[in-house]
Design an enzyme around this catalytic site. Structure first.
Site, PDB file in Angstrom:
ATOM      1  N   ASN A   7       0.865  -1.172   0.000  1.00 20.61           N
ATOM      2  CA  ASN A   7       0.000   0.000   0.000  1.00 20.61           C
ATOM      3  C   ASN A   7       0.904   1.225   0.000  1.00 20.61           C
ATOM      4  O   ASN A   7       1.443   1.609   1.037  1.00 20.61           O
ATOM      5  CB  ASN A   7      -0.909  -0.021   1.231  1.00 20.61           C
ATOM      6  CG  ASN A   7      -1.853   1.167   1.287  1.00 20.61           C
ATOM      7  OD1 ASN A   7      -1.792   2.084   0.467  1.00 20.61           O
ATOM      8  ND2 ASN A   7      -2.738   1.167   2.266  1.00 20.61           N
ATOM      9  N   ARG A  91      -2.549  -2.055  -3.579  1.00 25.24           N
ATOM     10  CA  ARG A  91      -3.703  -1.186  -3.418  1.00 25.24           C
ATOM     11  C   ARG A  91      -3.602  -0.054  -4.434  1.00 25.24           C
ATOM     12  O   ARG A  91      -2.575   0.617  -4.530  1.00 25.24           O
ATOM     13  CB  ARG A  91      -3.752  -0.586  -2.012  1.00 25.24           C
ATOM     14  CG  ARG A  91      -4.961   0.319  -1.809  1.00 25.24           C
ATOM     15  CD  ARG A  91      -4.827   1.173  -0.574  1.00 25.24           C
ATOM     16  NE  ARG A  91      -6.028   1.985  -0.365  1.00 25.24           N
ATOM     17  CZ  ARG A  91      -6.080   3.054   0.406  1.00 25.24           C
ATOM     18  NH1 ARG A  91      -4.998   3.450   1.054  1.00 25.24           N
ATOM     19  NH2 ARG A  91      -7.197   3.735   0.546  1.00 25.24           N
ATOM     20  N   ASP A 148      -9.688   0.593  -4.649  1.00 29.06           N
ATOM     21  CA  ASP A 148     -10.588   1.139  -3.625  1.00 29.06           C
ATOM     22  C   ASP A 148     -11.979   1.425  -4.178  1.00 29.06           C
ATOM     23  O   ASP A 148     -12.970   1.342  -3.456  1.00 29.06           O
ATOM     24  CB  ASP A 148     -10.016   2.463  -3.095  1.00 29.06           C
ATOM     25  CG  ASP A 148      -9.181   2.276  -1.845  1.00 29.06           C
ATOM     26  OD1 ASP A 148      -8.624   1.178  -1.678  1.00 29.06           O
ATOM     27  OD2 ASP A 148      -9.088   3.224  -1.051  1.00 29.06           O
ATOM     28  N   HIS A 208     -16.365   3.515   7.981  1.00 28.17           N
ATOM     29  CA  HIS A 208     -14.907   3.424   8.090  1.00 28.17           C
ATOM     30  C   HIS A 208     -14.421   4.762   8.631  1.00 28.17           C
ATOM     31  O   HIS A 208     -14.411   5.771   7.925  1.00 28.17           O
ATOM     32  CB  HIS A 208     -14.304   3.127   6.711  1.00 28.17           C
ATOM     33  CG  HIS A 208     -12.809   3.030   6.707  1.00 28.17           C
ATOM     34  ND1 HIS A 208     -12.148   1.838   6.551  1.00 28.17           N
ATOM     35  CD2 HIS A 208     -11.842   3.984   6.819  1.00 28.17           C
ATOM     36  CE1 HIS A 208     -10.841   2.049   6.581  1.00 28.17           C
ATOM     37  NE2 HIS A 208     -10.633   3.353   6.737  1.00 28.17           N
ATOM     38  N   ILE A 209     -13.993   4.760   9.905  1.00 32.96           N
ATOM     39  CA  ILE A 209     -13.633   6.020  10.561  1.00 32.96           C
ATOM     40  C   ILE A 209     -12.186   5.953  11.020  1.00 32.96           C
ATOM     41  O   ILE A 209     -11.856   5.341  12.040  1.00 32.96           O
ATOM     42  CB  ILE A 209     -14.550   6.312  11.767  1.00 32.96           C
ATOM     43  CG1 ILE A 209     -16.022   6.137  11.376  1.00 32.96           C
ATOM     44  CG2 ILE A 209     -14.301   7.724  12.290  1.00 32.96           C
ATOM     45  CD1 ILE A 209     -16.978   6.201  12.548  1.00 32.96           C
ATOM     46  N   GLY A 210     -11.319   6.556  10.245  1.00 27.39           N
ATOM     47  CA  GLY A 210      -9.919   6.696  10.599  1.00 27.39           C
ATOM     48  C   GLY A 210      -9.561   8.155  10.445  1.00 27.39           C
ATOM     49  O   GLY A 210     -10.354   9.037  10.771  1.00 27.39           O
ATOM     50  N   ASN A 211      -8.360   8.443   9.935  1.00 30.51           N
ATOM     51  CA  ASN A 211      -8.068   9.826   9.578  1.00 30.51           C
ATOM     52  C   ASN A 211      -8.950  10.228   8.405  1.00 30.51           C
ATOM     53  O   ASN A 211      -9.493  11.323   8.352  1.00 30.51           O
ATOM     54  CB  ASN A 211      -6.593   9.996   9.229  1.00 30.51           C
ATOM     55  CG  ASN A 211      -6.209  11.461   9.126  1.00 30.51           C
ATOM     56  OD1 ASN A 211      -6.549  12.260   9.991  1.00 30.51           O
ATOM     57  ND2 ASN A 211      -5.514  11.826   8.063  1.00 30.51           N
ATOM     58  N   GLY A 212      -9.119   9.302   7.446  1.00 28.78           N
ATOM     59  CA  GLY A 212     -10.132   9.438   6.412  1.00 28.78           C
ATOM     60  C   GLY A 212     -11.391   8.730   6.874  1.00 28.78           C
ATOM     61  O   GLY A 212     -11.327   7.743   7.601  1.00 28.78           O
ATOM     62  N   ARG A 285      -7.883  10.643  20.031  1.00 32.92           N
ATOM     63  CA  ARG A 285      -7.556  10.423  21.446  1.00 32.92           C
ATOM     64  C   ARG A 285      -7.166  11.735  22.113  1.00 32.92           C
ATOM     65  O   ARG A 285      -7.574  12.006  23.252  1.00 32.92           O
ATOM     66  CB  ARG A 285      -6.433   9.392  21.572  1.00 32.92           C
ATOM     67  CG  ARG A 285      -6.839   7.988  21.172  1.00 32.92           C
ATOM     68  CD  ARG A 285      -5.654   7.068  21.055  1.00 32.92           C
ATOM     69  NE  ARG A 285      -4.738   7.485  19.988  1.00 32.92           N
ATOM     70  CZ  ARG A 285      -3.693   6.775  19.577  1.00 32.92           C
ATOM     71  NH1 ARG A 285      -3.437   5.603  20.147  1.00 32.92           N
ATOM     72  NH2 ARG A 285      -2.914   7.219  18.600  1.00 32.92           N
TER      73      ARG A 285
END
EC number: 2.7.2.1
Length: 421
Positions: A7, A91, A148, A208-212, A285
């Site tokens: 990736n 990816r 994606d 899908h919850i991350g930085n994006g 956090r």
């Protein structure tokens, strides 16, 4: 059979080695700060201490060379020889309308990926660089592209077209494409198993919850709408991206601040979202900690994010007509119980009853968890995503000639006897 999953981002290369016969990850890691200087590799092998080495990587070719040297290293590696690698899965963020499934990479495929890189100028160029670099190091093994956008190519026309001049779509491909497809695929199929149903029987909203951050409305096992659009900028509030805003704001601020198109694009992508509101944080956090200590801007950032997440649940419930489950996944979705609580609380009227203790206990990336009450008509799950497993299974199936498409292929993780390792 050893499969290498890659990736490649603009300044990083993530990798994973998967032993197909043993059905387990034998090594994984990341090369960080590629191109920008002070590069280093973090290499993880189960049962060993994490290995870190500083090594300058001025481009992706050097980074991938470093990865290969590390995995065959006598002291830190897991392979005796580079020839143990059977294939490589890559990816690729954007496949345009051409790619609706994973494909074996040949010259024609690579040219097609290059043709659509204008649709993802921040993402596709490093993906392409990674493919070419890996092909140079491993020229005699198959390379497979996993897109994606492929999972979302089932969206109906009324969901993916924008109310803009139709010629823009015809000439430039301006439409909704969506992203995080492999993640939405994986967790939706796992949710179907947890519900005791087949994917075709389920209506699910995946988050899908991350930085994006992206949401997906999945009806009968296929994507019918998703929150990200032509680019990953559209949709929910993200770490540094604004998500949905009034389209007139960019032009307004360009005039007020004398900004160029490139500058406003950079602000919307890299200086907005949670970072824009708090002024200093992207890590939720940190935001949660400072909000609990009275930081008003951090509290507002959490409130905005949860409010937008809640709105998408309502929107996609209306689209689906009937809803079986909501799924939280990715870093924040899996670990950020306060954000999940803020998102789900107050939805009892539409059939979602949060169990607060279960929600607080779902703080691991190693376990799938139900966080609603037993009598909740609509279930909410926390499911750790595993995009690399999707990569690996697609690669193996393509090599074996058994791959069909993401809707009908018999993934191991879609079976009731699947055990996550």
């Amino acid at each position: 059979m050893i499969i290498l999953a890659l990736n490649c981002g603009s300044s990083s290369v993530k990798y994973q080695l998967f032993d197909w016969e043993r059905k387990e990850v034998v090594a994984k890691g990341m090369v960080e700060r590629v191109i920008i200087g002070d590069s280093f590799i973090m290499h993880e092998v189960p049962g060993r201490e994490t290995y870190r080495k500083e090594y300058e990587c001025p481009d992706h070719q050097v980074a991938i060379d470093l990865i290969i040297r590390t995995v065959v290293d006598a002291d830190h590696g897991v392979l005796k020889d580079i020839n143990e690698i059977s294939a490589v899965g890559h990816r690729v963020v954007h496949g345009g309308e051409m790619f609706t499934r994973s494909v074996l990479i040949d010259e024609k495929v690579l040219d097609a990926v290059k043709e659509v890189q204008h649709l993802a100028p921040l993402h596709n160029p490093p993906n392409i660089a990674g493919i070419e670099a890996a092909q140079a190091v491993l020229p005699h093994v198959p390379h497979v592209a996993i897109f994606d956008t492929a999972f979302h190519q089932t969206m109906p026309e009324h969901a993916y077209l924008y109310p803009l001049p139709y010629e823009w779509y015809e000439k430039y491909g301006v439409r909704r494409y969506g992203f995080h497809g492999t993640s939405h695929l994986y967790v939706s199929k796992r949710a179907a198993v947890l519900l005791g149903k087949t994917p075709s029987e389920c209506n699910i909203i995946t988050m899908h919850i991350g930085n994006g951050v992206s949401h997906c409305a999945i009806k009968g096992g296929v994507s019918v709408d998703t929150s990200m659009g032509l680019t990953p900028l559209e949709g929910a509030v993200m770490g540094t991206r604004c998500g949905d805003i009034d389209p007139a704001i960019p032009a307004f601020m360009m005039q007020k601040e004398n900004l160029s198109a490139k500058e406003i694009d950079s602000i919307l992508n890299k200086k907005s979202g949670v970072l824009g509101v708090t002024g200093r944080f992207t890590d939720r956090r940190d935001v949660i900690e400072h909000a609990s200590n009275g930081d008003h801007r951090c509290k507002v950032a959490l409130d905005i994010e949860a409010y937008r997440l809640k709105k998408y649940i309502g929107t996609y419930m209306a689209v689906l007509g009937r809803l079986d489950a909501v799924v939280f996944t990715a870093g924040v979705g899996e670990m950020g119980w306060p954000i999940r609580e803020k998102t789900i609380e107050g939805l009892e009227g539409i059939g979602i009853k949060l169990d607060r203790e279960r929600n607080k206990g779902a703080m691991t990336r190693k376990r799938e968890s139900l966080i609603t009450t037993d009598d909740s008509p609509i279930k909410v799950f926390v499911i750790p995503t595993d995009e690399e497993l999707v990569f690996t299974e697609d690669v193996v199936a393509i090599l074996n000639g058994t791959y069909t498409d993401h809707m009908n292929f018999d993934y191991s993780f879609a079976r009731t006897d699947f055990v996550r390792k």
